[in-house]
Write an enzyme that holds these catalytic residues in place. Structure first.
Site, PDB file in Angstrom:
ATOM      1  N   SER A  13       0.859  -1.177   0.000  1.00 45.21           N
ATOM      2  CA  SER A  13       0.000   0.000   0.000  1.00 45.21           C
ATOM      3  C   SER A  13       0.894   1.225   0.000  1.00 45.21           C
ATOM      4  CB  SER A  13      -0.869   0.014   1.264  1.00 45.21           C
ATOM      5  OG  SER A  13      -1.489   1.271   1.427  1.00 45.21           O
ATOM      6  N   TYR A  29      -1.830  -0.531  10.714  1.00 39.51           N
ATOM      7  CA  TYR A  29      -1.926  -0.834   9.288  1.00 39.51           C
ATOM      8  C   TYR A  29      -0.659  -0.369   8.565  1.00 39.51           C
ATOM      9  CZ  TYR A  29      -3.592  -0.825   4.466  1.00 39.51           C
ATOM     10  OH  TYR A  29      -3.722  -1.033   3.105  1.00 39.51           O
TER      11      TYR A  29
END
Length: 176
Positions: free
Chosen positions: A121, A135
């Site tokens: 990501s 995350y």
């Protein structure tokens, strides 16, 4: 601020609510399972399986944008404090450990000159919003493994890449 609705008739949606809270999204959740403990007083809890209270909560928050923003801000602050060790472990298991184990197994069959493609990501390079610490840490780990493996596997001419998409319009991350 987008409102995240987590209707549930049973267990299994705690991480959905928690991830939304990490992103500072106001959460409306069913009063069932572990959701009341996760959402607490930082979101809106409605009876499980009842449509009218859910509809009313959505309309109320959608009409009161300052309240929706404040609910989201409070949720973000609660998310880290409420993020359990089990939630932490699950995040790393899903985003890091699984990638490690699959790659390790694949290398026993991957021929020289093969390719390893990890899905990371853009949060693995930069964190554009508060409340995404766990995350982001998992995606930083994906990027770190990718860089290290690229060097380690270079003698076998195996390339290792990390696809790092930016924001994608999903239920958990709406475009608005």
């Amino acid at each position: 601020s987008a409102i995240v609705v987590v209707p549930s008739l049973g267990e299994g949606f705690g991480m959905v609510a928690l991830e939304a809270m990490e992103r500072g999204r106001p959460v409306i959740a069913s009063r069932v399972g572990g959701l009341p403990e996760i959402v607490g007083d930082t979101g809106v809890l409605v009876p499980s399986g009842e449509v009218e209270p859910l509809r009313a909560a959505i309309v109320e928050l959608a009409r009161d944008l300052p309240r929706a923003v404040e609910v989201g801000r409070a949720a973000r602050q609660r998310a880290l404090a409420e993020f359990s060790e089990a939630d932490f472990d699950r995040s790393f298991d899903v985003n890091v450990k699984s990638m490690f184990l699959v790659t390790k197994k694949a290398l026993t069959r991957l021929p020289d000159g093969g390719r390893v493609i990890n899905i990371g990501s853009m949060v693995g390079e930069r964190v554009p919003f508060p409340g995404a610490s766990v995350y982001a840490a998992t995606k930083f780990a994906v990027a770190g493994f990718t860089r290290a493996w690229a060097r380690e596997l270079a003698p076998r001419q195996i390339t290792v890449n990390d696809v790092q998409p930016g924001p994608i319009d999903t239920d958990m991350n709406p475009a608005d």
